[in-house]
Design a protein around this motif. Structure first.
Motif, short mmCIF file in Angstrom:
data_model
loop_
_atom_site.label_atom_id
_atom_site.label_comp_id
_atom_site.label_asym_id
_atom_site.label_seq_id
_atom_site.Cartn_x
_atom_site.Cartn_y
_atom_site.Cartn_z
N PHE A 429 -81.78 -14.23 -7.13
CA PHE A 429 -80.79 -13.25 -6.68
C PHE A 429 -81.08 -11.91 -7.34
CE2 PHE A 429 -79.08 -14.90 -10.61
CZ PHE A 429 -78.45 -13.83 -11.22
N GLY A 430 -80.40 -10.88 -6.89
CA GLY A 430 -80.54 -9.54 -7.45
C GLY A 430 -79.23 -9.03 -8.00
N MET A 431 -79.31 -8.21 -9.05
CA MET A 431 -78.12 -7.58 -9.61
C MET A 431 -77.58 -6.50 -8.66
SD MET A 431 -77.49 -9.10 -12.48
CE MET A 431 -76.40 -7.95 -13.31
N GLU A 432 -78.43 -6.00 -7.77
CA GLU A 432 -78.04 -4.97 -6.82
C GLU A 432 -78.97 -5.06 -5.62
OE1 GLU A 432 -78.55 -1.37 -9.04
OE2 GLU A 432 -80.68 -1.70 -9.36
N PHE A 433 -78.65 -4.37 -4.53
CA PHE A 433 -79.56 -4.26 -3.41
C PHE A 433 -80.67 -3.26 -3.76
CE2 PHE A 433 -75.60 -5.63 -1.26
CZ PHE A 433 -76.09 -6.80 -0.69
N TRP A 434 -81.82 -3.40 -3.12
CA TRP A 434 -82.98 -2.60 -3.52
C TRP A 434 -82.74 -1.10 -3.37
CZ3 TRP A 434 -85.32 0.81 -0.22
CH2 TRP A 434 -85.09 0.66 1.14
N TYR A 435 -81.87 -0.69 -2.45
CA TYR A 435 -81.68 0.72 -2.18
C TYR A 435 -80.60 1.35 -3.05
CZ TYR A 435 -78.03 -1.44 0.69
OH TYR A 435 -76.98 -2.22 1.12
N GLU A 436 -79.84 0.55 -3.79
CA GLU A 436 -78.71 1.10 -4.55
C GLU A 436 -79.13 2.08 -5.64
OE1 GLU A 436 -74.95 -1.74 -4.35
OE2 GLU A 436 -76.73 -2.83 -5.04
N PRO A 437 -80.25 1.86 -6.38
CA PRO A 437 -80.65 2.89 -7.35
C PRO A 437 -80.91 4.24 -6.70
CG PRO A 437 -81.84 0.85 -7.76
CD PRO A 437 -81.12 0.67 -6.46
N PHE A 438 -81.39 4.24 -5.46
CA PHE A 438 -81.65 5.51 -4.77
C PHE A 438 -80.35 6.21 -4.40
CE2 PHE A 438 -85.45 2.88 -3.56
CZ PHE A 438 -86.33 3.54 -4.40
N GLN A 439 -79.29 5.45 -4.17
CA GLN A 439 -78.00 6.07 -3.88
C GLN A 439 -77.50 6.86 -5.08
OE1 GLN A 439 -75.63 2.66 -2.68
NE2 GLN A 439 -76.06 3.01 -0.50
N VAL A 440 -77.77 6.34 -6.28
CA VAL A 440 -77.40 7.08 -7.49
C VAL A 440 -78.17 8.39 -7.55
CG1 VAL A 440 -77.40 7.02 -10.01
CG2 VAL A 440 -76.85 4.95 -8.72
N LEU A 441 -79.46 8.36 -7.23
CA LEU A 441 -80.27 9.58 -7.24
C LEU A 441 -79.78 10.58 -6.21
CD1 LEU A 441 -83.89 8.09 -7.56
CD2 LEU A 441 -82.38 8.88 -9.38
N ASP A 442 -79.42 10.09 -5.05
CA ASP A 442 -79.00 10.97 -3.96
C ASP A 442 -77.72 11.72 -4.31
OD1 ASP A 442 -79.29 12.14 -1.50
OD2 ASP A 442 -78.25 10.54 -0.41
N SER A 443 -76.93 11.16 -5.22
CA SER A 443 -75.67 11.80 -5.60
C SER A 443 -75.84 12.89 -6.66
CB SER A 443 -74.69 10.74 -6.13
OG SER A 443 -75.15 10.20 -7.37
N LEU A 444 -77.06 13.05 -7.19
CA LEU A 444 -77.28 14.03 -8.26
C LEU A 444 -77.27 15.45 -7.71
CD1 LEU A 444 -80.24 12.37 -10.22
CD2 LEU A 444 -77.82 12.39 -10.87
N PRO A 445 -76.69 16.39 -8.45
CA PRO A 445 -76.85 17.80 -8.08
C PRO A 445 -78.33 18.18 -8.13
CG PRO A 445 -75.15 17.52 -9.77
CD PRO A 445 -75.86 16.21 -9.66
N GLU A 446 -78.71 19.21 -7.40
CA GLU A 446 -80.13 19.54 -7.29
C GLU A 446 -80.80 19.83 -8.64
OE1 GLU A 446 -82.19 23.16 -5.24
OE2 GLU A 446 -82.01 21.50 -3.80
N PRO A 447 -80.18 20.58 -9.57
CA PRO A 447 -80.86 20.79 -10.86
C PRO A 447 -81.18 19.48 -11.58
CG PRO A 447 -79.04 22.34 -10.60
CD PRO A 447 -78.93 21.34 -9.49
N GLU A 448 -80.26 18.52 -11.49
CA GLU A 448 -80.51 17.25 -12.13
C GLU A 448 -81.59 16.46 -11.40
OE1 GLU A 448 -76.87 15.12 -12.67
OE2 GLU A 448 -76.18 16.44 -14.29
N GLN A 449 -81.72 16.65 -10.09
CA GLN A 449 -82.80 16.00 -9.36
C GLN A 449 -84.16 16.50 -9.84
OE1 GLN A 449 -82.78 15.45 -5.18
NE2 GLN A 449 -80.56 15.21 -5.00
N VAL A 450 -84.24 17.79 -10.15
CA VAL A 450 -85.50 18.36 -10.66
C VAL A 450 -85.80 17.79 -12.05
CG1 VAL A 450 -86.70 20.48 -11.31
CG2 VAL A 450 -85.24 20.43 -9.28
N TYR A 451 -84.77 17.71 -12.90
CA TYR A 451 -84.98 17.10 -14.22
C TYR A 451 -85.48 15.66 -14.06
CZ TYR A 451 -82.18 20.98 -16.10
OH TYR A 451 -81.69 22.23 -16.45
N TYR A 452 -84.90 14.95 -13.10
CA TYR A 452 -85.30 13.56 -12.90
C TYR A 452 -86.74 13.47 -12.41
CZ TYR A 452 -85.38 8.73 -11.38
OH TYR A 452 -85.72 7.41 -11.22
N LEU A 453 -87.14 14.41 -11.55
CA LEU A 453 -88.52 14.41 -11.05
C LEU A 453 -89.51 14.42 -12.20
CD1 LEU A 453 -90.91 14.91 -9.11
CD2 LEU A 453 -90.23 17.32 -9.03
N PHE A 454 -89.32 15.34 -13.15
CA PHE A 454 -90.29 15.47 -14.23
C PHE A 454 -90.03 14.45 -15.34
CE2 PHE A 454 -90.47 19.51 -12.02
CZ PHE A 454 -91.84 19.64 -11.85
#
Length: 552
Positions: A429-454
């Motif tokens: 079994f899984g603790m979450e569905f495979w796409y759920e971590p991406f939902q967390v990323l999608d909710s980030l404001p754009e500056p934080e998305q850039v921080y996450y990229l690097f």
């Protein structure tokens, strides 16, 4: 340990009289046994404490970070360890020697410099010098130049040339990889157990200012339970007008001889290390969480590791055997679904609308860095220029040359236990569905998305860059150093967003853990090791909720 007195004579190992039936494999094997090798001598692992004394002028790469405190009076403590064939001896930071200004980040710079040379030294003592001849590895022997003889090893991408003197002791090695050349000057010390490297020197040029730098490692040995092990390791770094010296003095050795490893019952994926062969009180990256009705075992995973059998502590193997269910971050048995749906999910959730693109949301320097990363991975820029920042690194990892790491990923700890679970017929079994971590990323404001990229890019690089150190921490249950390695070199804003994502996922898993612990049965759950460290790790969060938690 088997002791052998080797005759350092030319007649034994000098260039043979060639014949049509010359056996290169046998010749290399004989020459190989001329040199000391931990694994061949039955040395399974060792640990020691190292105290460092520093003098001279700090290298440029360290001077800025070490400003504002008297580093010459600081004597940080390091753990020095070797943990099995295929893993190089390493230094890992353990304490600041009583100086609170000697922060882990500062001292990590010193251990990084030391480990860059220890990795080379380990190549001579942790495993045999020569891989047997095969379709991928070919050899020839020459008498060119000033050497008594030279052995040239070729693979599709590398050429390694090693010069030997008239006593069959290596004196120079030249390594050519994809157009880059590195030359090592070598001095070996003859000993009854085999020749030992006592000096390794190399010349490099610093990439930023093209200044020539000479780096040297000098090793002094001492007998420890019959094994020649380092008494001291001295590092020298020299550039025009600058000399830096760091001497590590080693003491308090604990040595473990190789014991017979039990098969793991999984076609060679694992070998079980008997509890009787471990040191008393040994800990692992493994926790037990209990409730009145259920038992949960949490095992930290390393997603990228060498293509060798995983040595599993007996306590981990027995817990797996006793488990009723096996869990992962997501259900790894559904990889076909992920591969099918991932492109569409990225297109629907992480693409800019027509007329907009990624360069509009980055600085020129940031966009150039992304372009360079794409080129290194062999991915056309056109494939990523419309993606949002937070998904770029994941996309490159799936599409790019990092697929060359696929054999290493398939040997990740989570992948190995998936195969074990499927073979044993245990429900997965899984603790979450495979796409759920991406939902967390999608909710980030754009500056934080850039921080996450690097930040995610640097963290992914650390998994490969520090693979030996990370795996050593996994074997010894060293959560503090593991966390330090994960975030080594990350900018503060990049690290903050990486930790934020990790905390959110861990907190999201807690209700799932509550449901599991309220049920009946035994669960064996494998998640990334980063989810288990620190005050925000699963063990800490579950302990705060009142569950009995113990690191095993």
């Amino acid at each position: 340990m088997k002791s052998r007195f080797l005759s350092l004579t030319l007649c034994l190992f000098a260039l043979p009289a060639w014949a049509d039936d010359f056996d290169m494999a046998s010749y290399l094997q004989r020459l190989d046994r001329y040199y000391y090798c931990f694994s061949r001598e039955g040395l399974k692992s060792f640990q020691a404490k190292a105290t460092v004394a520093l003098s001279g002028q700090l290298p440029k790469g360290m001077a800025g970070a070490w400003r504002d405190f008297d580093w010459q009076e600081t004597h940080p403590q390091f753990d020095f360890s070797y943990v099995g064939s295929g893993i190089m001896p390493i230094l890992s930071f353990s304490s600041n020697g009583g100086d609170p200004q000697a922060t882990p980040e500062r001292v990590r710079l010193l251990s990084n410099m030391a480990n860059s040379l220890l990795e080379i030294w380990g190549g001579f003592v942790a495993s045999p010098l020569f891989v047997p001849p095969s379709k991928k590895f070919s050899y020839r022997i020459t008498r060119d130049g000033g050497a008594a003889f030279t052995i040239v090893q070729k693979t599709p991408k590398t050429t390694v040339t090693m010069d030997f003197d008239e006593r069959s002791l290596g004196k120079k090695m030249v390594i050519q990889v994809l157009g880059e050349t590195r030359e090592l000057q070598l001095d070996f010390l003859p000993s009854p157990q085999g020749a030992l490297p006592q000096h390794i020197g190399m010349q490099i040029r610093m990439p930023m200012d093209n200044i020539p730098v000479a780096m040297d490692l000098v090793i002094q040995y001492q007998p420890v339970e019959g094994y020649p092990l380092p008494a001291s390791l001295t590092f020298y770094q020299r550039s025009p007008g600058q000399l830096f010296q760091a001497t590590f003095t080693l003491a308090d050795y604990e040595v473990q001889q190789a014991a017979a490893l039990m098969p793991g019952g999984d076609n060679g994926d694992t070998q079980v290390v008997p509890a009787s062969s471990e040191n008393p009180g040994a800990r692992h990256f493994f926790w037990k969480v209990s409730s009145p009705t259920a038992t949960v075992y949490l095992l930290g995973a390393i997603h990228v590791r060498p293509h060798t059998p995983l040595q599993v502590p007996e306590i981990v193997e027995r817990a797996f055997e006793a488990s009723d269910y096996v869990g992962f971050e997501y259900d790894l048995s559904q990889q076909a679904e992920v591969q099918r749906d991932y492109p569409r999910y990225v297109r629907d959730h992480f693409s800019y609308p027509p007329g907009d693109s990624l360069p509009n949301h980055l600085t020129l320097g940031q966009w150039q860095a992304v372009q360079k990363a794409a080129a290194m991975e062999g991915v056309p820029v056109s494939e990523i220029q419309n993606l949002k920042p937070c998904i770029v690194n994941d996309y490159l990892a799936r599409r790019g040359r990092l697929e060359g790491l696929k054999p290493l990923k398939q040997n990740g700890i989570d992948s190995i236990f998936l195969r074990k679970a499927l073979k044993a017929g245990k429900p997965v079994f899984g603790m979450e569905f495979w796409y759920e971590p991406f939902q967390v990323l999608d909710s980030l404001p754009e500056p934080e998305q850039v921080y996450y990229l690097f930040g995610s890019s640097a963290a992914s690089l650390n998994q490969v860059r520090f693979v030996d150190e990370i795996f050593a921490d996994w074997k010894t249950g060293n959560t503090v150093d593991m966390a330090s390695l994960m975030y080594s070199g990350l900018a503060p804003d990049d690290r903050a967003i990486m930790e934020k994502i990790l905390v959110q996922r861990n907190q999201y898993w807690i209700p799932q853990m509550d449901r599991i612990l309220a049920s009946r049965g035994t669960y064996f759950i494998v998640v990334g090791s980063g989810h288990l460290v620190g005050s925000y790790g699963l063990p800490a969060l579950l302990s705060q909720k009142g569950y009995p938690v113990k690191q095993l």
